[in-house]
Design an enzyme around this catalytic site. Structure first.
Site, PDB file in Angstrom:
ATOM      1  N   ASP A 188       0.917  -1.090   0.062  1.00 15.02           N
ATOM      2  CA  ASP A 188       0.027  -0.031   0.146  1.00 15.02           C
ATOM      3  C   ASP A 188       0.700   1.382  -0.088  1.00 15.02           C
ATOM      4  O   ASP A 188       2.073   1.162   0.227  1.00 15.02           O
ATOM      5  CB  ASP A 188      -0.743   0.036   1.126  1.00 15.02           C
ATOM      6  CG  ASP A 188      -1.884   1.172   1.336  1.00 15.02           C
ATOM      7  OD1 ASP A 188      -2.270   1.568   0.161  1.00 15.02           O
ATOM      8  OD2 ASP A 188      -2.338   1.431   2.310  1.00 15.02           O
ATOM      9  N   GLU A 247       2.700   4.838  -3.904  1.00 14.43           N
ATOM     10  CA  GLU A 247       2.883   5.833  -5.080  1.00 14.43           C
ATOM     11  C   GLU A 247       4.183   6.601  -5.225  1.00 14.43           C
ATOM     12  O   GLU A 247       4.669   6.886  -6.372  1.00 14.43           O
ATOM     13  CB  GLU A 247       1.769   6.733  -5.068  1.00 14.43           C
ATOM     14  CG  GLU A 247       0.507   6.225  -5.237  1.00 14.43           C
ATOM     15  CD  GLU A 247      -0.212   5.283  -4.148  1.00 14.43           C
ATOM     16  OE1 GLU A 247       0.196   5.643  -2.814  1.00 14.43           O
ATOM     17  OE2 GLU A 247      -0.792   4.300  -4.454  1.00 14.43           O
ATOM     18  N   ASP A 284      -8.959   3.270  -2.742  1.00  9.82           N
ATOM     19  CA  ASP A 284     -10.291   3.888  -1.865  1.00  9.82           C
ATOM     20  C   ASP A 284     -11.272   4.293  -2.717  1.00  9.82           C
ATOM     21  O   ASP A 284     -11.524   5.538  -2.656  1.00  9.82           O
ATOM     22  CB  ASP A 284      -9.439   5.066  -1.065  1.00  9.82           C
ATOM     23  CG  ASP A 284      -8.226   4.368  -0.092  1.00  9.82           C
ATOM     24  OD1 ASP A 284      -8.038   3.282  -0.025  1.00  9.82           O
ATOM     25  OD2 ASP A 284      -7.601   5.424   0.369  1.00  9.82           O
TER      26      ASP A 284
HETATM   27  O1  MIG Z   1      -3.606   6.166   4.510  1.00  8.89           O
HETATM   28  O2  MIG Z   1      -3.805   1.155   5.682  1.00  8.89           O
HETATM   29  O3  MIG Z   1      -5.918   2.269   0.010  1.00  8.89           O
HETATM   30  O4  MIG Z   1      -6.915  -0.128   1.628  1.00  8.89           O
HETATM   31  O5  MIG Z   1      -6.949   0.201   4.171  1.00  8.89           O
HETATM   32  C1  MIG Z   1      -4.589   5.072   4.439  1.00  8.89           C
HETATM   33  C2  MIG Z   1      -5.001   1.691   5.652  1.00  8.89           C
HETATM   34  C3  MIG Z   1      -3.712   3.845   4.125  1.00  8.89           C
HETATM   35  C4  MIG Z   1      -5.022   3.072   2.180  1.00  8.89           C
HETATM   36  C5  MIG Z   1      -5.443   1.723   1.323  1.00  8.89           C
HETATM   37  C6  MIG Z   1      -6.524   1.217   2.312  1.00  8.89           C
HETATM   38  C7  MIG Z   1      -5.907   0.802   3.660  1.00  8.89           C
HETATM   39  C8  MIG Z   1      -5.236   1.987   4.543  1.00  8.89           C
HETATM   40  N1  MIG Z   1      -4.442   2.643   3.576  1.00  8.89           N
END
Ligand code: MIG
Length: 815
Positions: A400, A403, A475
């Site tokens: 996650d 980017e 999201d």
């Molecule tokens: O700032 O890890 O897209 O699926 O549950 C949010 C917490 C960070 C973004 C991800 C989401 C995940 C969440 N993350």
């Protein structure tokens, strides 16, 4: 003309249009030509038949992009000729021309029909920004471009490629997390693909704010694109994935239902969720641990209070058939004494400013340094660290925030990345950072467990990300329109080489209504990655949290999903070979049919080449469905529809509009609680009558190792021949011992009392059959009675699982 432009840009401002200009010299080389004009160098290379690479630069040498296109030694036959002020390069599939007085490129098929041509503005620069302007052909449509919102046909819109963490994006917002600069253009004369191999921020404009041309550009780097032509869209995608790679075979459990949540903790909650699936007889394979599993959000740690004994927790979950997937964010907390930070710092593995100071930004753990995943040493190191998780028994990894994301979301451009020995700034590196993290994670999982197929899920990526990970669409929101937009995102990813993708079922941000959740679970059963997820501080969102009716509908589709896994797994395997998606936009099979682009129908897709899915809002009782040329059986009743028609379909919540294409064959298994559970030994084969012939390759293996690469798989082909009225099963191949001992064949749309098997006549049996079960009557009022569909008197035959070839003859299509 070009002379004018050239002198003005040279003398006044760097901020004016500067074209290639007159080609002054050119020469042939092994696979094409190189040329020079006053302003640029040009290289045209035949990569393989059907793929021509066009490069142009203002610099002395061409820029390289180490992470995108796979190296390939191919030599293709072609001829070169200079005639009428043009250089003509001809190969079997593509005829190419470049004009000597301005560098304008044109592409023709082998009959000389024009497929694509530069606008007279051609390839050109404004400062370092490089653009290729293309003529728009009559009625041209543009599809693909990966994770992009909007319509199936992208004409009239423009898009930016710049990987972005976009919480709760709207259904027209851009850019999102992943960039894939590959699109397919299609018009009455044919289709082609263009992959722009430039990782800088880029723009694709398909006629927004201008009716003169379509163009693609990047803020720096070279014009470097691959023009791909083949007779069909499927072959174009296959060719594109021969350049950028294909997914590796995922473990079978990754095709089961996956339950995620931001976040499940402590361990007792994880057990409770897992046990509820089993108690409620709802099949599932995966539970996720989101960021709260860590101590202070530090990667490679477990929070000792919430998860005192992760190893035994994971072992217990495994006993019940659950795998655990953990989240990994790239940011490393800058805390002295925290080993990953100390090591990364002393080994110089973090992203740096040009003055050699580490780049630090704020994310969940507070101040963080960022591993430079574009550096081989960093990827190896990350993979070694992953022992922490694999030791605990973790089976899957979720990348996650890659980017990369940070609070403020505005990463300075001067920071530097290694790019495997070709250092570059954030401008060139950002778009590949996420994919190189996914790569590090995949390689790490393989380092820890070489004979276990890893499951990696990534949010960010670039062209070629499919080699390393499955993707999810970030999201999204809990809304009807988002559910449908998500289908288009998955289909668009599929057009762009990413076969294994999914969305957060139920929506991440917000809370789903009962009906929305039920419908989303039904659609999700027909997507490659079947995963529910939801944001922190929202209501429970497990499939039993929305009341009994939603629970039953969810269970029905979860069971159907598990019944279909033999087919989905087989198609996954095919996709590792041909790069074609599991969720296929109708633009793949029916590219020339204008109907499929209409807004009412653009979300429709073929799942596993067999099931036409018409996603529809949960609030609708009836919907319009377009059935293209073919014959279509309503999945739940076998009602037959002639193709090339629009129908009105009732769509009560229990029944997602799904149609099986005439001539199809697919395989199913008995009800399971998780993919690793033993089935009942019967392989269910469904064959559907049709005018078209159909084939199916049934594939299985141990579901988790690489042994299939050494021949330990089991496969067999099925072929339905309409005019012969036959269903032929090929010999089995491979050394894996299948667990099927019987085969039960269902004949849909035939009117036989008996069939001939290898020459002997056999009587058929008949039963009432349903793909999804009857719902309980929750509401006693008679006008709320739930409809129940079944296929009446479906012909079937059970035989021992054939060791050898077998042919069934005498099939007669119902009139
Ligand atoms: O700032 O890890 O897209 O699926 O549950 C949010 C917490 C960070 C973004 C991800 C989401 C995940 C969440 N993350």
């Amino acid at each position: 003309m070009s002379q004018n432009f050239q002198s003005s840009s040279a003398t006044s401002s760097n901020s004016r249009y500067r074209p290639i200009g007159q080609i002054e010299k050119w020469q042939q080389n092994d696979n094409g030509i190189t040329a020079e004009s006053a302003n640029a160098r040009i290289k045209i290379s035949l990569v393989k038949d059907g793929i021509i690479r066009v490069q142009s630069t203002q610099n002395k040498s061409f820029d390289s992009n180490p992470f995108t296109v796979l190296p390939d030694e191919n030599s293709v036959e072609f001829s070169i000729e200079e005639k009428d002020d043009k250089i003509h390069l001809k190969s079997a599939l593509i005829h190419f021309q470049i004009e000597l007085n301005n560098g304008i490129c044109s592409f023709f098929d082998s009959n000389g029909t024009l497929l694509n041509k530069d606008d007279s503005l051609g390839i050109s620069w404004i400062g370092t920004e490089v653009t290729c302007y293309k003529e728009v052909q009559p009625n041209e449509k543009f599809i693909g471009l990966g994770e992009k919102t909007g319509n199936l046909n992208r004409f009239g819109n423009a898009y930016v490629n710049w990987n972005t963490d976009y919480f709760a994006y709207g259904i027209s917002d851009d850019p999102l997390y992943m960039s894939i600069p590959f699109y397919i253009g299609t018009h009455e004369k044919g289709s082609y693909g263009i992959y722009f191999d430039n990782t800088h921020k880029s723009v694709f404009n398909f006629g927004a704010s201008s009716d003169r041309f379509a163009y693609f550009n990047a803020e720096d780097g070279d014009m470097d694109y691959y023009f791909i032509h083949a007779p069909s869209v499927a072959e174009i995608i296959s060719n594109y994935t021969s350049l950028t790679g294909r997914m590796k075979m995922p473990p079978k459990w990754a095709l089961g239902f996956q339950q995620c949540r931001y976040s499940y903790y402590p361990d007792k909650e994880v057990y409770a969720v897992a046990n509820t699936f089993r108690d409620k007889n709802m099949p599932a394979d995966v539970i996720y641990l989101d960021i709260h599993h860590m101590e202070k959000y530090k990667v490679f740690t477990f929070d000792g209070e919430k998860f005192p004994d992760p190893k035994s927790m994971i072992a217990k979950l495994k006993e019940r058939g659950f795998r655990v997937v953990v989240i990994m964010d790239p940011g490393i907390k800058t805390e002295k004494g925290y080993l990953p930070f100390d090591e990364g710092k002393s080994k110089g593995l973090f992203v740096k400013y040009p003055d050699n100071k580490d780049y630090i930004a704020q994310v969940w753990p507070g101040s963080c340094a960022f591993p430079d995943f574009t550096k081989e040493e960093t990827r190896k190191w990350w993979g070694e660290k992953m022992e922490f998780y694999t030791d605990a028994g973790v089976d899957g990894f979720w990348a996650d925030m890659n980017e990369p994301a940070s609070w403020g979301q505005f990463t300075p451009n001067l920071i530097e990345f290694d790019l495997d020995g070709n250092p570059a700034s954030h401008r060139k590196a950002r778009n590949v950072y996420g994919m190189q993290m996914a790569r590090a994670v995949q390689e790490g999982a393989l380092l820890q467990n070489p004979n276990k197929r890893p499951f990696v899920l990534t949010r960010s990526g670039f062209a070629g990300v499919q080699r390393f990970a499955a993707a999810w669409t970030g999201d999204n929101q809990s809304s009807e329109e988002h559910m449908l937009a998500g289908v288009r995102l998955i289909n668009s990813l599929g057009l762009s080489g990413v076969s294994f993708s999914g969305f957060d079922i139920g929506g991440f941000a917000g809370e789903a209504s009962k009906s929305l959740f039920a419908r989303w679970m039904s659609i999700g059963a027909f997507t490659p990655l079947y995963r529910a997820h939801s944001m922190i501080n929202t209501k429970d969102a497990e499939p039993w949290s929305f009341g009994e009716e939603v629970e039953e509908i969810s269970r029905n589709y979860m069971k159907l999903r598990y019944n279909l896994i033999p087919t989905i797994y087989s198609k996954m395997y095919e996709s590792t070979r041909n790069g074609l998606p599991i969720s296929s936009s109708l633009a793949i099979s029916n590219v020339q049919d204008p109907k499929i682009y209409e807004s009412a129908f653009q979300n429709q897709y073929l799942f596993c080449d067999t099931f036409l899915v018409a996603p529809v809002e949960s609030t609708k009782a009836i919907t319009k469905v377009y059935l293209p040329e073919a014959e279509w059986y309503y999945l739940f009743s076998d009602d037959l529809h002639k193709g090339n028609t629009t129908i009105y379909q009732d769509c009560p919540l229990a029944y997602l509009p799904v149609y099986v294409k005439g001539g199809s064959i697919f395989t199913c298994q008995s009800d399971l609680q998780y993919t690793g559970e033993s089935h009942n030994g019967i392989l269910y084969v469904h064959v559907y009558a049709g005018k078209e012939n159909g084939t199916f390759l049934h594939y299985e293996d141990d579901g988790e190792s690489w042994d299939f690469e050494d021949g330990r798989y089991h496969s067999r082909s099925f072929a339905y021949n309409s005019s012969l009225g036959s269903l032929a099963m090929g010999e089995t191949s491979g050394e894996f011992q299948t667990a099927y001992t019987m085969m039960k064949i269902y004949f849909h749309g035939f009117h036989n009392e008996e069939v001939e098997i290898n020459g002997c006549s056999e009587k058929l049996n008949f039963e009432d059959f349903s793909f999804v079960g009857k719902l309980s009557e929750f509401d006693p009022l008679p006008d709320h009675e739930n409809r129940f569909f079944e296929i009446k008197n479906l012909a079937h035959l059970t035989i021992p699982y054939p060791e050898n070839e077998l042919i069934i003859k005498g099939l007669k299509i119902k009139k």
